[in-house]
Scaffold this motif. Structure first.
Motif, PDB file in Angstrom:
ATOM      1  N   MET A   1       0.849  -1.171   0.000  1.00 18.38           N
ATOM      2  CA  MET A   1       0.000   0.000   0.000  1.00 18.38           C
ATOM      3  C   MET A   1       0.899   1.240   0.000  1.00 18.38           C
ATOM      4  O   MET A   1       1.838   1.323   0.785  1.00 18.38           O
ATOM      5  N   SER A   2       0.575   2.184  -0.859  1.00 18.58           N
ATOM      6  CA  SER A   2       1.368   3.406  -0.937  1.00 18.58           C
ATOM      7  C   SER A   2       1.060   4.312   0.258  1.00 18.58           C
ATOM      8  O   SER A   2       0.050   4.134   0.952  1.00 18.58           O
ATOM      9  N   ASP A   3       1.924   5.295   0.479  1.00 19.59           N
ATOM     10  CA  ASP A   3       1.673   6.270   1.540  1.00 19.59           C
ATOM     11  C   ASP A   3       0.366   7.016   1.296  1.00 19.59           C
ATOM     12  O   ASP A   3      -0.385   7.291   2.231  1.00 19.59           O
ATOM     13  N   GLU A   4       0.099   7.337   0.041  1.00 15.78           N
ATOM     14  CA  GLU A   4      -1.149   8.035  -0.277  1.00 15.78           C
ATOM     15  C   GLU A   4      -2.358   7.169   0.048  1.00 15.78           C
ATOM     16  O   GLU A   4      -3.351   7.654   0.597  1.00 15.78           O
ATOM     17  N   ASP A   5      -2.283   5.880  -0.262  1.00 18.12           N
ATOM     18  CA  ASP A   5      -3.390   4.975   0.068  1.00 18.12           C
ATOM     19  C   ASP A   5      -3.552   4.844   1.577  1.00 18.12           C
ATOM     20  O   ASP A   5      -4.680   4.832   2.084  1.00 18.12           O
ATOM     21  N   MET A   6      -2.456   4.749   2.301  1.00 22.80           N
ATOM     22  CA  MET A   6      -2.533   4.654   3.762  1.00 22.80           C
ATOM     23  C   MET A   6      -3.141   5.923   4.336  1.00 22.80           C
ATOM     24  O   MET A   6      -3.954   5.869   5.265  1.00 22.80           O
ATOM     25  N   TYR A   7      -2.778   7.061   3.773  1.00 20.86           N
ATOM     26  CA  TYR A   7      -3.363   8.315   4.236  1.00 20.86           C
ATOM     27  C   TYR A   7      -4.863   8.331   3.967  1.00 20.86           C
ATOM     28  O   TYR A   7      -5.655   8.779   4.810  1.00 20.86           O
ATOM     29  N   ARG A   8      -5.273   7.819   2.830  1.00 17.85           N
ATOM     30  CA  ARG A   8      -6.705   7.740   2.516  1.00 17.85           C
ATOM     31  C   ARG A   8      -7.435   6.872   3.542  1.00 17.85           C
ATOM     32  O   ARG A   8      -8.545   7.196   3.983  1.00 17.85           O
ATOM     33  N   VAL A   9      -6.835   5.754   3.918  1.00 14.51           N
ATOM     34  CA  VAL A   9      -7.435   4.877   4.932  1.00 14.51           C
ATOM     35  C   VAL A   9      -7.518   5.612   6.264  1.00 14.51           C
ATOM     36  O   VAL A   9      -8.536   5.553   6.962  1.00 14.51           O
ATOM     37  N   TYR A  10      -6.462   6.345   6.606  1.00 19.53           N
ATOM     38  CA  TYR A  10      -6.455   7.135   7.841  1.00 19.53           C
ATOM     39  C   TYR A  10      -7.611   8.139   7.850  1.00 19.53           C
ATOM     40  O   TYR A  10      -8.389   8.218   8.804  1.00 19.53           O
ATOM     41  N   VAL A  11      -7.744   8.903   6.750  1.00 19.20           N
ATOM     42  CA  VAL A  11      -8.802   9.915   6.660  1.00 19.20           C
ATOM     43  C   VAL A  11     -10.178   9.251   6.710  1.00 19.20           C
ATOM     44  O   VAL A  11     -11.082   9.721   7.409  1.00 19.20           O
TER      45      VAL A  11
ATOM     46  N   ARG B   1      -6.072   0.539  14.988  1.00 16.11           N
ATOM     47  CA  ARG B   1      -5.163  -0.138  15.926  1.00 16.11           C
ATOM     48  C   ARG B   1      -4.052  -0.860  15.182  1.00 16.11           C
ATOM     49  O   ARG B   1      -2.890  -0.817  15.586  1.00 16.11           O
ATOM     50  N   THR B   2      -4.402  -1.548  14.116  1.00 13.64           N
ATOM     51  CA  THR B   2      -3.440  -2.362  13.381  1.00 13.64           C
ATOM     52  C   THR B   2      -2.390  -1.506  12.674  1.00 13.64           C
ATOM     53  O   THR B   2      -1.207  -1.857  12.677  1.00 13.64           O
ATOM     54  N   TYR B   3      -2.813  -0.401  12.102  1.00 17.84           N
ATOM     55  CA  TYR B   3      -1.917   0.414  11.278  1.00 17.84           C
ATOM     56  C   TYR B   3      -1.632   1.782  11.892  1.00 17.84           C
ATOM     57  O   TYR B   3      -1.255   2.714  11.182  1.00 17.84           O
ATOM     58  N   GLU B   4      -1.749   1.879  13.190  1.00 18.27           N
ATOM     59  CA  GLU B   4      -1.605   3.159  13.874  1.00 18.27           C
ATOM     60  C   GLU B   4      -0.283   3.865  13.551  1.00 18.27           C
ATOM     61  O   GLU B   4      -0.269   5.047  13.201  1.00 18.27           O
ATOM     62  N   ARG B   5       0.800   3.147  13.624  1.00 19.15           N
ATOM     63  CA  ARG B   5       2.114   3.768  13.362  1.00 19.15           C
ATOM     64  C   ARG B   5       2.232   4.232  11.920  1.00 19.15           C
ATOM     65  O   ARG B   5       2.704   5.334  11.642  1.00 19.15           O
TER      66      ARG B   5
END
Length: 83
Positions: free
Chosen positions: A1-11, A59-63
Motif C-alpha cells: 500500500m502506498s503512503d497516499e493509500d494509507m493516508y486515505r485509509v487514515y482519513v 489499531r493495526t496500522y496506527e504507526r
C-alpha cells in the motif's frame, strides 16, 4: 500500500468514527424511528460494523497512519488528498 493509500485509509477511518459518534451523540436511531423513518434501522448495523472495522484498522496500522499523517502535514502528499 502506498503512503497516499494509507493516508486515505487514515482519513476514511477518522471520518467514519466521527459519523458514528454523531449518530450516537444525537441518538439518531431513536430520532429517525420516532419520525417513522426506516433510515435509522437501515443505518445502525452499517455504523456499528463500520466503526468496529475502522477501529481495527486504526489499531493495526496506527504507526503507519501516523507517519502518513505527519507526511501530509509536511505537504509531501498532494493537497487534493488532504482536502
Amino acid at each position: 500500500m502506498s503512503d497516499e493509500d494509507m493516508y486515505r485509509v487514515y482519513v476514511l477511518t477518522c471520518h467514519f468514527n466521527a459519523l458514528f459518534e454523531i449518530f450516537n451523540k444525537y441518538d439518531m436511531y431513536q430520532s429517525l424511528r420516532a419520525l417513522g423513518s426506516r433510515a435509522g434501522i437501515e443505518m445502525i448495523d452499517h455504523f456499528k460494523d463500520g466503526h468496529f472495522q475502522s477501529s481495527v484498522l486504526r489499531r493495526t496500522y496506527e504507526r503507519a497512519m501516523e507517519a502518513c499523517r505527519r507526511k501530509a502535514a509536511e505537504d509531501s502528499i498532494p493537497a487534493a488528498l488532504t482536502a
